[in-house]
Design a protein around this motif. Sequence first.
Motif, PDB file in Angstrom:
ATOM      1  N   ASP A 131       3.986   3.992  -7.929  1.00 39.06           N
ATOM      2  CA  ASP A 131       3.029   2.895  -8.063  1.00 39.06           C
ATOM      3  C   ASP A 131       3.489   1.775  -7.137  1.00 39.06           C
ATOM      4  O   ASP A 131       4.608   1.262  -7.283  1.00 39.06           O
ATOM      5  N   SER A 132       2.644   1.395  -6.178  1.00 39.38           N
ATOM      6  CA  SER A 132       3.061   0.437  -5.161  1.00 39.38           C
ATOM      7  C   SER A 132       1.973  -0.606  -4.920  1.00 39.38           C
ATOM      8  O   SER A 132       0.848  -0.468  -5.401  1.00 39.38           O
ATOM      9  N   PHE A 133       2.333  -1.644  -4.156  1.00 37.21           N
ATOM     10  CA  PHE A 133       1.339  -2.623  -3.714  1.00 37.21           C
ATOM     11  C   PHE A 133       1.731  -3.137  -2.338  1.00 37.21           C
ATOM     12  O   PHE A 133       2.896  -3.054  -1.935  1.00 37.21           O
ATOM     13  N   ILE A 134       0.739  -3.677  -1.628  1.00 34.43           N
ATOM     14  CA  ILE A 134       0.919  -4.138  -0.246  1.00 34.43           C
ATOM     15  C   ILE A 134       0.468  -5.593  -0.158  1.00 34.43           C
ATOM     16  O   ILE A 134      -0.591  -5.958  -0.692  1.00 34.43           O
ATOM     17  N   LYS A 135       1.264  -6.412   0.503  1.00 32.68           N
ATOM     18  CA  LYS A 135       0.887  -7.785   0.821  1.00 32.68           C
ATOM     19  C   LYS A 135       0.522  -7.840   2.308  1.00 32.68           C
ATOM     20  O   LYS A 135       1.325  -7.486   3.156  1.00 32.68           O
ATOM     21  N   TRP A 136      -0.721  -8.295   2.610  1.00 29.92           N
ATOM     22  CA  TRP A 136      -1.171  -8.285   3.991  1.00 29.92           C
ATOM     23  C   TRP A 136      -2.050  -9.504   4.261  1.00 29.92           C
ATOM     24  O   TRP A 136      -2.530 -10.158   3.323  1.00 29.92           O
ATOM     25  N   THR A 143      -8.787   0.533   3.083  1.00 27.94           N
ATOM     26  CA  THR A 143      -8.676   1.991   3.180  1.00 27.94           C
ATOM     27  C   THR A 143      -7.710   2.390   4.283  1.00 27.94           C
ATOM     28  O   THR A 143      -6.873   3.290   4.109  1.00 27.94           O
ATOM     29  N   ARG A 144      -7.799   1.705   5.412  1.00 21.98           N
ATOM     30  CA  ARG A 144      -6.913   2.001   6.538  1.00 21.98           C
ATOM     31  C   ARG A 144      -5.451   1.717   6.165  1.00 21.98           C
ATOM     32  O   ARG A 144      -4.561   2.550   6.424  1.00 21.98           O
ATOM     33  N   LEU A 145      -5.210   0.602   5.531  1.00 27.96           N
ATOM     34  CA  LEU A 145      -3.841   0.248   5.151  1.00 27.96           C
ATOM     35  C   LEU A 145      -3.289   1.207   4.095  1.00 27.96           C
ATOM     36  O   LEU A 145      -2.122   1.604   4.142  1.00 27.96           O
ATOM     37  N   THR A 146      -4.127   1.571   3.133  1.00 27.30           N
ATOM     38  CA  THR A 146      -3.688   2.504   2.088  1.00 27.30           C
ATOM     39  C   THR A 146      -3.300   3.847   2.679  1.00 27.30           C
ATOM     40  O   THR A 146      -2.259   4.434   2.318  1.00 27.30           O
ATOM     41  N   GLN A 147      -4.115   4.353   3.594  1.00 23.09           N
ATOM     42  CA  GLN A 147      -3.805   5.626   4.239  1.00 23.09           C
ATOM     43  C   GLN A 147      -2.510   5.538   5.040  1.00 23.09           C
ATOM     44  O   GLN A 147      -1.682   6.464   5.022  1.00 23.09           O
ATOM     45  N   VAL A 179       0.100   3.441   4.625  1.00 24.56           N
ATOM     46  CA  VAL A 179       1.267   3.309   3.746  1.00 24.56           C
ATOM     47  C   VAL A 179       1.540   4.612   3.010  1.00 24.56           C
ATOM     48  O   VAL A 179       2.693   5.050   2.898  1.00 24.56           O
ATOM     49  N   ASN A 180       0.509   5.282   2.524  1.00 22.24           N
ATOM     50  CA  ASN A 180       0.716   6.543   1.802  1.00 22.24           C
ATOM     51  C   ASN A 180       1.315   7.613   2.706  1.00 22.24           C
ATOM     52  O   ASN A 180       2.192   8.387   2.291  1.00 22.24           O
ATOM     53  N   ALA A 181       0.830   7.671   3.948  1.00 25.22           N
ATOM     54  CA  ALA A 181       1.386   8.648   4.888  1.00 25.22           C
ATOM     55  C   ALA A 181       2.860   8.355   5.165  1.00 25.22           C
ATOM     56  O   ALA A 181       3.696   9.269   5.219  1.00 25.22           O
ATOM     57  N   GLY A 182       3.183   7.079   5.336  1.00 23.18           N
ATOM     58  CA  GLY A 182       4.578   6.720   5.574  1.00 23.18           C
ATOM     59  C   GLY A 182       5.463   7.007   4.369  1.00 23.18           C
ATOM     60  O   GLY A 182       6.578   7.505   4.513  1.00 23.18           O
ATOM     61  N   LEU A 183       4.962   6.700   3.174  1.00 19.25           N
ATOM     62  CA  LEU A 183       5.739   6.975   1.967  1.00 19.25           C
ATOM     63  C   LEU A 183       5.940   8.480   1.769  1.00 19.25           C
ATOM     64  O   LEU A 183       7.017   8.931   1.358  1.00 19.25           O
ATOM     65  N   ARG A 184       4.915   9.255   2.068  1.00 19.46           N
ATOM     66  CA  ARG A 184       5.042  10.703   1.926  1.00 19.46           C
ATOM     67  C   ARG A 184       6.141  11.237   2.863  1.00 19.46           C
ATOM     68  O   ARG A 184       6.926  12.117   2.496  1.00 19.46           O
ATOM     69  N   GLU A 185       6.192  10.664   4.060  1.00 17.84           N
ATOM     70  CA  GLU A 185       7.221  11.083   5.013  1.00 17.84           C
ATOM     71  C   GLU A 185       8.613  10.663   4.548  1.00 17.84           C
ATOM     72  O   GLU A 185       9.572  11.447   4.623  1.00 17.84           O
ATOM     73  N   ILE A 200       1.381  -6.710   7.997  1.00 17.02           N
ATOM     74  CA  ILE A 200       1.892  -6.277   6.700  1.00 17.02           C
ATOM     75  C   ILE A 200       3.059  -7.192   6.335  1.00 17.02           C
ATOM     76  O   ILE A 200       4.109  -7.164   6.980  1.00 17.02           O
ATOM     77  N   VAL A 201       2.869  -7.999   5.336  1.00 17.64           N
ATOM     78  CA  VAL A 201       3.909  -8.947   4.915  1.00 17.64           C
ATOM     79  C   VAL A 201       4.977  -8.257   4.079  1.00 17.64           C
ATOM     80  O   VAL A 201       6.172  -8.502   4.238  1.00 17.64           O
ATOM     81  N   ASP A 202       4.559  -7.353   3.208  1.00 18.42           N
ATOM     82  CA  ASP A 202       5.531  -6.691   2.337  1.00 18.42           C
ATOM     83  C   ASP A 202       4.923  -5.421   1.750  1.00 18.42           C
ATOM     84  O   ASP A 202       3.703  -5.337   1.558  1.00 18.42           O
ATOM     85  N   VAL A 203       5.788  -4.463   1.490  1.00 17.48           N
ATOM     86  CA  VAL A 203       5.419  -3.232   0.784  1.00 17.48           C
ATOM     87  C   VAL A 203       6.415  -3.070  -0.354  1.00 17.48           C
ATOM     88  O   VAL A 203       7.619  -3.044  -0.132  1.00 17.48           O
ATOM     89  N   ARG A 204       5.902  -2.961  -1.581  1.00 15.73           N
ATOM     90  CA  ARG A 204       6.769  -2.891  -2.749  1.00 15.73           C
ATOM     91  C   ARG A 204       6.442  -1.670  -3.598  1.00 15.73           C
ATOM     92  O   ARG A 204       5.270  -1.352  -3.807  1.00 15.73           O
ATOM     93  N   LEU A 205       7.535  -1.036  -4.076  1.00 20.49           N
ATOM     94  CA  LEU A 205       7.393   0.081  -5.014  1.00 20.49           C
ATOM     95  C   LEU A 205       7.628  -0.471  -6.411  1.00 20.49           C
ATOM     96  O   LEU A 205       8.755  -0.787  -6.799  1.00 20.49           O
ATOM     97  N   LYS A 206       6.554  -0.602  -7.170  1.00 20.23           N
ATOM     98  CA  LYS A 206       6.689  -1.156  -8.512  1.00 20.23           C
ATOM     99  C   LYS A 206       7.352  -0.179  -9.466  1.00 20.23           C
ATOM    100  O   LYS A 206       8.162  -0.556 -10.312  1.00 20.23           O
ATOM    101  N   ARG A 207       6.992   1.078  -9.342  1.00 21.50           N
ATOM    102  CA  ARG A 207       7.496   2.068 -10.286  1.00 21.50           C
ATOM    103  C   ARG A 207       7.579   3.422  -9.606  1.00 21.50           C
ATOM    104  O   ARG A 207       6.644   3.837  -8.922  1.00 21.50           O
ATOM    105  N   VAL A 208       8.706   4.089  -9.793  1.00 24.57           N
ATOM    106  CA  VAL A 208       8.897   5.454  -9.304  1.00 24.57           C
ATOM    107  C   VAL A 208       9.430   6.269 -10.481  1.00 24.57           C
ATOM    108  O   VAL A 208      10.523   5.995 -10.983  1.00 24.57           O
ATOM    109  N   GLU A 209       8.675   7.245 -10.928  1.00 25.42           N
ATOM    110  CA  GLU A 209       9.100   8.023 -12.083  1.00 25.42           C
ATOM    111  C   GLU A 209       8.632   9.459 -11.943  1.00 25.42           C
ATOM    112  O   GLU A 209       7.748   9.770 -11.121  1.00 25.42           O
TER     113      GLU A 209
END
Length: 289
Positions: free
Chosen positions: A88-93, A114-118, A120-126, A163-172
């Motif tokens: 669970d994440s959020f982006i500050k932009w 939509t562009r930012l979500t795609q 960030v998700n691609a980067g996180l998956r990598e 992109i000001v910040d990318v935060r992972l709120k929860r990883v489980e």
Amino acid sequence: MNARMNLLGGVVAFVLVVLAMSLFTVDQRQYALVFQLGEVKREIVEPGLHFKVPFVQNVRYFDRRILTLESSDPERFITSEKKNVLVDSFIKWRIVDSKLYYISVSGDEARARTRLTQTVNAGLREEFGKRLVHDVISGERDKIMDQMREKADVDARKIGVQIVDVRLKRVELPEEVSDAVYRRMEAERKRVANELRSEGAAEAEKIRADADRQREVLVAEAYRDAQKIKGEGDAKAAAIYGDAFGKSPEFYAFYRSLEAYRNSFGHKSDILVVEPNSDFFKYMKNVGR
């Protein structure tokens, strides 16, 4: 005269309307783009009062504040050990180039999200695909966020966004995986607890046996020392008695008779059957002596 006044009034009103349509203000929280026949003519980044050509030009505003893009549902990613995790994440932009932002996504915030979500998700998956579950949960979480912010910012600049910040709120772990992990952890903890109990019981028996041995040794040594001291005392007492009574045998015999009388007649109910002329009463018969 009235016609002239009406005409003058109309002209003044028209001038005021044209002037009002020529002026517009830009808030400090906004960017503004001036369009002429659908084409971007100017980008305004400074707040204040500005002019445009009425009827020909129009203005569109864009928010320059930091915006938040938060995922509605946790995303599922796979780690290097082929285990699923829920993130669970959020982006500050924010928009930094309103002209490029309009050209790239037509100024549509939904398309930008939509562009930012795609991205960030691609980067996180990598990033998650390179790491173990422990690393993504705690070990390298901050590192992942920093790298993800840098990578996402490079792509976001192409559409005029920072992109000001990318935060992972929860990883489980997913529920089905969590249950298996918790069961395995519980079994492991029980095994360790049983080992510790066994080791503790063995150590307790060892300490108890050693304490019993020491107690037996101490008791035996104390009894030995006591008997030795008692024997030495008895020997000294006998020597003293022998030395004392050896100096006057008659007095010793008299003293022993008194002790015998005291022990024999100590209670009123005591009965002694003996001949009157017995040696037991010789000091009672010969009182003067």
